[in-house]
Design an enzyme around this catalytic site. Structure first.
Site, PDB file in Angstrom:
ATOM      1  N   LYS A  95       1.118  -1.525   0.073  1.00  0.00           N
ATOM      2  CA  LYS A  95      -0.733   0.183   0.184  1.00  0.00           C
ATOM      3  C   LYS A  95       0.980   1.248   0.460  1.00  0.00           C
ATOM      4  O   LYS A  95       1.033   2.160  -0.836  1.00  0.00           O
ATOM      5  CB  LYS A  95      -1.109   0.099   0.963  1.00  0.00           C
ATOM      6  CG  LYS A  95      -2.130   0.958   1.535  1.00  0.00           C
ATOM      7  CD  LYS A  95      -2.399   1.350   2.683  1.00  0.00           C
ATOM      8  CE  LYS A  95      -1.962   1.599   4.214  1.00  0.00           C
ATOM      9  NZ  LYS A  95      -2.167   2.752   4.311  1.00  0.00           N
ATOM     10  N   ASN A  96       1.919   1.053   1.018  1.00  0.00           N
ATOM     11  CA  ASN A  96       2.487   2.696   0.798  1.00  0.00           C
ATOM     12  C   ASN A  96       3.344   2.514  -0.315  1.00  0.00           C
ATOM     13  O   ASN A  96       3.634   3.451  -0.341  1.00  0.00           O
ATOM     14  CB  ASN A  96       3.254   2.649   2.106  1.00  0.00           C
ATOM     15  CG  ASN A  96       2.874   2.617   3.612  1.00  0.00           C
ATOM     16  OD1 ASN A  96       1.790   2.858   3.688  1.00  0.00           O
ATOM     17  ND2 ASN A  96       2.843   2.367   4.802  1.00  0.00           N
TER      18      ASN A  96
ATOM     19  N   CYS B 194      -4.362   8.923   9.728  1.00  0.00           N
ATOM     20  CA  CYS B 194      -4.862   7.982  11.395  1.00  0.00           C
ATOM     21  C   CYS B 194      -4.198   9.244  12.477  1.00  0.00           C
ATOM     22  O   CYS B 194      -3.409   9.512  12.288  1.00  0.00           O
ATOM     23  CB  CYS B 194      -3.639   7.133  11.491  1.00  0.00           C
ATOM     24  SG  CYS B 194      -4.224   5.314  10.780  1.00  0.00           S
TER      25      CYS B 194
ATOM     26  N   ARG C  24       2.024  14.004  12.199  1.00  0.00           N
ATOM     27  CA  ARG C  24       3.014  14.042  11.819  1.00  0.00           C
ATOM     28  C   ARG C  24       2.989  15.285  10.728  1.00  0.00           C
ATOM     29  O   ARG C  24       2.416  15.043   9.555  1.00  0.00           O
ATOM     30  CB  ARG C  24       2.705  12.333  10.792  1.00  0.00           C
ATOM     31  CG  ARG C  24       2.736  11.740  11.983  1.00  0.00           C
ATOM     32  CD  ARG C  24       2.205   9.850  10.854  1.00  0.00           C
ATOM     33  NE  ARG C  24       1.147  10.190  10.342  1.00  0.00           N
ATOM     34  CZ  ARG C  24       0.611   8.823  10.315  1.00  0.00           C
ATOM     35  NH1 ARG C  24       1.621   8.167   9.364  1.00  0.00           N
ATOM     36  NH2 ARG C  24      -1.015   8.576  10.367  1.00  0.00           N
TER      37      ARG C  24
ATOM     38  N   VAL D   1       3.953  17.567   8.136  1.00  0.00           N
ATOM     39  CA  VAL D   1       4.114  18.089   6.163  1.00  0.00           C
ATOM     40  C   VAL D   1       5.769  19.132   6.520  1.00  0.00           C
ATOM     41  O   VAL D   1       5.570  19.681   5.201  1.00  0.00           O
ATOM     42  CB  VAL D   1       3.864  18.652   5.586  1.00  0.00           C
ATOM     43  CG1 VAL D   1       2.665  17.205   5.301  1.00  0.00           C
ATOM     44  CG2 VAL D   1       3.083  20.095   5.770  1.00  0.00           C
ATOM     45  N   ASP D   2       6.495  19.384   7.977  1.00  0.00           N
ATOM     46  CA  ASP D   2       7.346  20.584   7.243  1.00  0.00           C
ATOM     47  C   ASP D   2       8.633  20.430   6.408  1.00  0.00           C
ATOM     48  O   ASP D   2       9.151  21.222   6.262  1.00  0.00           O
ATOM     49  CB  ASP D   2       8.029  20.957   8.671  1.00  0.00           C
ATOM     50  CG  ASP D   2       6.628  21.001   9.800  1.00  0.00           C
ATOM     51  OD1 ASP D   2       5.432  21.016   9.935  1.00  0.00           O
ATOM     52  OD2 ASP D   2       7.500  22.082  11.189  1.00  0.00           O
ATOM     53  N   LEU D   3       8.708  18.949   6.587  1.00  0.00           N
ATOM     54  CA  LEU D   3       9.997  18.707   5.975  1.00  0.00           C
ATOM     55  C   LEU D   3       9.594  18.613   4.723  1.00  0.00           C
ATOM     56  O   LEU D   3      10.711  19.106   3.714  1.00  0.00           O
ATOM     57  CB  LEU D   3      10.628  16.930   6.165  1.00  0.00           C
ATOM     58  CG  LEU D   3      10.975  17.120   7.901  1.00  0.00           C
ATOM     59  CD1 LEU D   3      11.768  15.676   8.312  1.00  0.00           C
ATOM     60  CD2 LEU D   3      12.353  18.248   7.952  1.00  0.00           C
TER      61      LEU D   3
ATOM     62  N   ASP E 225       4.664   0.326  12.332  1.00  0.00           N
ATOM     63  CA  ASP E 225       3.575  -0.543  11.946  1.00  0.00           C
ATOM     64  C   ASP E 225       3.332  -1.869  12.371  1.00  0.00           C
ATOM     65  O   ASP E 225       2.593  -2.318  11.537  1.00  0.00           O
ATOM     66  CB  ASP E 225       3.655   0.144  10.036  1.00  0.00           C
ATOM     67  CG  ASP E 225       3.101   1.594   9.650  1.00  0.00           C
ATOM     68  OD1 ASP E 225       2.666   1.931  10.477  1.00  0.00           O
ATOM     69  OD2 ASP E 225       3.411   1.576   8.472  1.00  0.00           O
TER      70      ASP E 225
ATOM     71  N   ARG F 107      -8.454   0.065   5.298  1.00  0.00           N
ATOM     72  CA  ARG F 107      -7.263   0.585   4.511  1.00  0.00           C
ATOM     73  C   ARG F 107      -5.877   0.384   4.021  1.00  0.00           C
ATOM     74  O   ARG F 107      -5.361   1.092   3.056  1.00  0.00           O
ATOM     75  CB  ARG F 107      -7.034   2.169   5.666  1.00  0.00           C
ATOM     76  CG  ARG F 107      -8.277   3.546   5.432  1.00  0.00           C
ATOM     77  CD  ARG F 107      -8.219   4.604   6.187  1.00  0.00           C
ATOM     78  NE  ARG F 107      -6.667   5.076   5.927  1.00  0.00           N
ATOM     79  CZ  ARG F 107      -5.863   5.340   6.931  1.00  0.00           C
ATOM     80  NH1 ARG F 107      -5.517   5.001   7.746  1.00  0.00           N
ATOM     81  NH2 ARG F 107      -4.566   5.510   6.378  1.00  0.00           N
TER      82      ARG F 107
END
Length: 421
Positions: free
Chosen positions: A22-23, A118, A123, A125-127, A308, A400
């Site tokens: 998935k990822n 989730c 988490r 998104v700065d990077l 995970d 998902r």
């Protein structure tokens, strides 16, 4: 709303096919935005998140056709119809931010809603944003949207991640393939999904070196062409199903599984006295002596133990003969499955980012509620070993990331079914 009902106590025997990751697929699909020519992905998983990414790409003007029952995705972005990734789609899935880099690289502008997903901790998104800024993009945040522009096109840059981020590494890789000059990503993520994305981009004509190491070097090209690429096997699905015979008993072959995808996880299973054997067509898993030994686990970026799979191995260790220590170092809120496991008789104490798991003789079935994707999988696994009936609610989280979980497990003898409320 669907629920999963599990009646525990049945050992598992048989084979479970492992699908495409998935990822990996969620990063590969936005790569189609980088070329006017078609990109075809084979071994695609049939999951809710894939449908969400399909809806997002379609809203941007990319044509997506699901072929062979959804196992093959044919994507074509001959032209970009919109530069706006709207909140109503993006809110469903954090991976939606991965359209930002490709849109900027090809079109020089993008407007992307801040993502959802989730509820397992911050988490940010700065990077993603700071890396793109290093490549010459101008970023502003307004009304919950990232407004990005690179008027003269993106330019190669050297960017060092202050900490490892898979998503940001993927976004910057895709942005860099069409940037002018050389981009060097330091302290880059090393996950198999990163390697898989690099292989796909290279098949499309990108010049990339160093994937799978901490330093990735990308030489920008003028354009990319079409390609066909097979999605790598899903290491998290693989690890989850490796727990099934370990906790329920039995002997299962995970078809398509590879130890190199889950080496740190397999090492911990073997330390718990679970046999993991490589065979020609997959990995075979079974208990060695009918017991589970306690082990300590600390999550870490690849090639370390994957966050995970933390919830899944915790479930196994609730039945170990002794005390195990699990340290979560990636996400600060990823023990939300603990109260539900406790409802089933588990003995777990939380102290900050550390869980102390004292093995009990047995788990007992109970109604439980999933809080996120991997937590939902851990509760299904607990139900396989528990006495009586376990009912897992809110299984839309499960859908998902896992395809037909009840069918794959029941084919090996598990007493599990999906019911509608």
């Amino acid at each position: 709303m669907d629920r999963i009902v599990v009646r525990g106590g049945a050992p598992l025997q048989g084979r479970i096919p492992i699908g495409g990751a998935k990822n990996a697929c969620l990063a590969l699909m936005p790569a189609a935005l980088l070329s006017e020519e078609p990109l075809t992905l084979t071994n695609a998983p049939r999951l809710a998140d894939i449908r969400t990414m399909t809806a997002l790409l379609t809203s941007l003007g990319c044509e997506v056709a699901a072929l062979q029952g959804g196992r093959v995705l044919a994507l074509g972005a001959a032209s970009i119809a919109s530069h706006v990734a709207h909140y109503d789609i993006v809110r469903k899935m954090r991976a939606s931010i991965l359209v930002l880099g490709p849109l900027l690289a090809r079109e020089g502008r993008a407007v992307v809603s801040l993502p959802g997903g989730c509820a397992i901790g911050a988490r940010p998104v700065d990077l993603h944003l700071s890396g793109l800024e290093a490549m010459g993009a101008e970023m502003t945040l307004r009304d919950g949207y990232v407004h990005a522009e690179a008027k003269g096109g993106l330019k190669g840059a050297r960017f060092a991640f202050p900490f490892v981020s898979v998503g940001a590494t993927e976004n910057l890789m895709m942005a860099a393939v069409l940037a002018k000059g050389t981009t060097v990503l330091e302290n880059a993520a090393r996950e198999p999904e990163i390697v898989d994305l690099a292989r796909c981009l290279r098949a499309m004509g990108a010049e990339i070196e160093g994937e799978g190491t901490a330093t990735i070097t990308i030489e920008g090209v003028d354009r990319l062409h079409g390609a066909t690429h097979r999605v790598v096997a899903d290491r998290i699905e693989l690890g989850t199903y490796m727990i099934a015979p370990a906790i329920a008993g039995g002997d299962v072959l995970l078809e398509g599984g590879r130890r190199d995808l889950v080496a740190a996880f397999a090492d911990r299973l073997e330390a718990a006295d679970i046999e993991v054997a490589e065979e020609t067509d997959g990995l075979r898993v079974r208990r060695r002596n009918g017991v589970v030994l306690p082990v300590d686990v600390s999550t870490a970026p690849f090639p370390g133990f994957p966050t995970d799979l933390q919830a899944q191995i915790m479930t196994l260790l609730t039945l170990a003969e002794g005390e195990s220590r699990i340290e979560e170092t990636i996400f600060e809120n990823r023990f939300m499955h603990v109260p539900e496991l406790s409802r089933m008789g588990a003995s777990i104490e939380i102290d900050g980012g550390v869980a102390l798991v004292r093995g009990v003789e047995r788990l007992k079935g109970a109604p439980v509620m999933a809080s996120d994707l991997r937590a939902s999988a851990s509760l299904v696994l607990a139900g396989l070993a528990a006495e009586g009936e376990t009912v897992v609610s809110r299984v839309y989280h499960l859908d998902r990331g896992y395809e037909r979980v009840e069918e794959k497990l029941s084919a090996c003898g598990a007493r599990i079914e999906r019911v509608s409320e």
